[in-house]
Write a protein that holds these residues in place. Structure first.
Motif, PDB file in Angstrom:
ATOM      1  N   SER A 198       0.989  -1.307  -0.160  1.00  0.00           N
ATOM      2  CA  SER A 198      -0.003   0.014  -0.145  1.00  0.00           C
ATOM      3  C   SER A 198       0.805   1.214  -0.156  1.00  0.00           C
ATOM      4  CB  SER A 198      -0.905  -0.202   1.214  1.00  0.00           C
ATOM      5  OG  SER A 198      -0.186   0.142   2.260  1.00  0.00           O
ATOM      6  N   SER A 199       2.162   1.219   0.624  1.00  0.00           N
ATOM      7  CA  SER A 199       3.012   2.168   0.573  1.00  0.00           C
ATOM      8  C   SER A 199       3.487   2.606  -0.738  1.00  0.00           C
ATOM      9  CB  SER A 199       4.180   2.082   1.628  1.00  0.00           C
ATOM     10  OG  SER A 199       4.962   1.161   1.223  1.00  0.00           O
ATOM     11  N   MET A 200       3.402   1.380  -1.665  1.00  0.00           N
ATOM     12  CA  MET A 200       4.044   1.564  -3.027  1.00  0.00           C
ATOM     13  C   MET A 200       3.153   2.142  -4.022  1.00  0.00           C
ATOM     14  SD  MET A 200       6.367  -1.718  -3.426  1.00  0.00           S
ATOM     15  CE  MET A 200       6.687  -1.533  -4.884  1.00  0.00           C
ATOM     16  N   ASP A 201       1.874   2.503  -3.685  1.00  0.00           N
ATOM     17  CA  ASP A 201       0.820   2.978  -4.647  1.00  0.00           C
ATOM     18  C   ASP A 201       0.608   1.994  -5.901  1.00  0.00           C
ATOM     19  OD1 ASP A 201       0.106   5.388  -3.147  1.00  0.00           O
ATOM     20  OD2 ASP A 201       1.391   6.532  -3.719  1.00  0.00           O
ATOM     21  N   LEU A 202       0.573   0.808  -5.486  1.00  0.00           N
ATOM     22  CA  LEU A 202       0.231  -0.094  -6.609  1.00  0.00           C
ATOM     23  C   LEU A 202      -1.267  -0.290  -6.800  1.00  0.00           C
ATOM     24  CD1 LEU A 202       2.779  -2.869  -5.789  1.00  0.00           C
ATOM     25  CD2 LEU A 202       3.043  -1.192  -7.460  1.00  0.00           C
ATOM     26  N   VAL A 203      -1.696  -0.591  -7.988  1.00  0.00           N
ATOM     27  CA  VAL A 203      -3.161  -0.784  -8.225  1.00  0.00           C
ATOM     28  C   VAL A 203      -3.612  -2.154  -8.350  1.00  0.00           C
ATOM     29  CG1 VAL A 203      -3.299   1.421  -9.503  1.00  0.00           C
ATOM     30  CG2 VAL A 203      -2.939  -0.550 -10.941  1.00  0.00           C
ATOM     31  N   GLN A 204      -4.686  -2.639  -8.088  1.00  0.00           N
ATOM     32  CA  GLN A 204      -5.140  -3.955  -7.764  1.00  0.00           C
ATOM     33  C   GLN A 204      -5.504  -4.507  -9.391  1.00  0.00           C
ATOM     34  OE1 GLN A 204      -8.500  -4.547  -5.305  1.00  0.00           O
ATOM     35  NE2 GLN A 204      -7.591  -4.376  -3.700  1.00  0.00           N
ATOM     36  N   PHE A 255      -6.787  -2.391 -12.785  1.00  0.00           N
ATOM     37  CA  PHE A 255      -6.006  -2.184 -13.981  1.00  0.00           C
ATOM     38  C   PHE A 255      -6.693  -2.889 -15.179  1.00  0.00           C
ATOM     39  CE2 PHE A 255      -3.142  -4.372 -16.978  1.00  0.00           C
ATOM     40  CZ  PHE A 255      -2.159  -3.022 -17.208  1.00  0.00           C
ATOM     41  N   GLU A 256      -7.367  -4.011 -15.189  1.00  0.00           N
ATOM     42  CA  GLU A 256      -8.103  -4.592 -16.142  1.00  0.00           C
ATOM     43  C   GLU A 256      -9.084  -3.807 -16.749  1.00  0.00           C
ATOM     44  OE1 GLU A 256      -7.178  -7.068 -17.876  1.00  0.00           O
ATOM     45  OE2 GLU A 256      -5.387  -7.448 -16.975  1.00  0.00           O
ATOM     46  N   ALA A 257      -9.757  -3.011 -15.649  1.00  0.00           N
ATOM     47  CA  ALA A 257     -11.082  -2.122 -15.997  1.00  0.00           C
ATOM     48  C   ALA A 257     -10.501  -0.906 -16.767  1.00  0.00           C
ATOM     49  CB  ALA A 257     -11.773  -1.718 -14.738  1.00  0.00           C
ATOM     50  N   VAL A 258      -9.600  -0.235 -16.475  1.00  0.00           N
ATOM     51  CA  VAL A 258      -9.001   0.904 -16.934  1.00  0.00           C
ATOM     52  C   VAL A 258      -8.642   0.540 -18.335  1.00  0.00           C
ATOM     53  CG1 VAL A 258      -7.080   2.774 -16.991  1.00  0.00           C
ATOM     54  CG2 VAL A 258      -8.426   1.931 -14.964  1.00  0.00           C
ATOM     55  N   ARG A 259      -7.916  -0.735 -18.389  1.00  0.00           N
ATOM     56  CA  ARG A 259      -7.452  -1.109 -19.970  1.00  0.00           C
ATOM     57  C   ARG A 259      -8.338  -1.316 -20.827  1.00  0.00           C
ATOM     58  NH1 ARG A 259      -6.570  -6.063 -22.021  1.00  0.00           N
ATOM     59  NH2 ARG A 259      -4.640  -6.350 -23.355  1.00  0.00           N
ATOM     60  N   GLU A 260      -9.626  -1.959 -20.372  1.00  0.00           N
ATOM     61  CA  GLU A 260     -10.581  -2.221 -21.171  1.00  0.00           C
ATOM     62  C   GLU A 260     -11.334  -0.960 -21.649  1.00  0.00           C
ATOM     63  OE1 GLU A 260     -11.833  -5.064 -22.444  1.00  0.00           O
ATOM     64  OE2 GLU A 260     -10.032  -6.044 -21.569  1.00  0.00           O
TER      65      GLU A 260
END
Length: 104
Positions: free
Chosen positions: A43-49, A53-58
């Motif tokens: 969570s400190s690395m600001d990663l996305v789930q 990611f798949e939703a934004v990619r679509e």
């Protein structure tokens, strides 16, 4: 004496069973602590789930497809306009003229 040695083995087996149960409890505690630390680190690395990611990619792929369709429509309309006007439009002709802005 066999009764005495059986009792020793029974006590030893009970002790080993209790030790195994305690070891499992320690293992669960260590796993929980490690998992909590890993979650804090991630969570400190600001990663996305992955799902996000798949939703934004679509969405991006859909926008690219729509962009290609609209570009083809614009080209077709420009071609029709060029045929009707009898001249070819250039890139400079297709740009809108700049308008002067007035302050209110």
């Amino acid at each position: 004496m066999t009764n005495g040695s059986n009792r020793i083995f029974d006590e030893f087996a009970k002790l080993m069973t209790d030790a195994a149960g305690a070891a499992q409890g320690v293992r669960r505690e260590v796993e929980t602590a490690f998992q909590a630390q890993a979650e804090r680190f991630i969570s400190s690395m600001d990663l996305v789930q992955r799902e996000e990611f798949e939703a934004v990619r679509e969405m991006a792929l859909k926008a690219l497809e729509q962009n290609a369709v609209l570009a083809a429509r614009v080209e077709a309309l420009e071609g029709e306009l060029a045929k009707k006007s009898g001249s070819k439009t250039t890139a400079a002709d297709s740009k809108p003229a700049s308008t002067a802005r007035t302050k209110k």
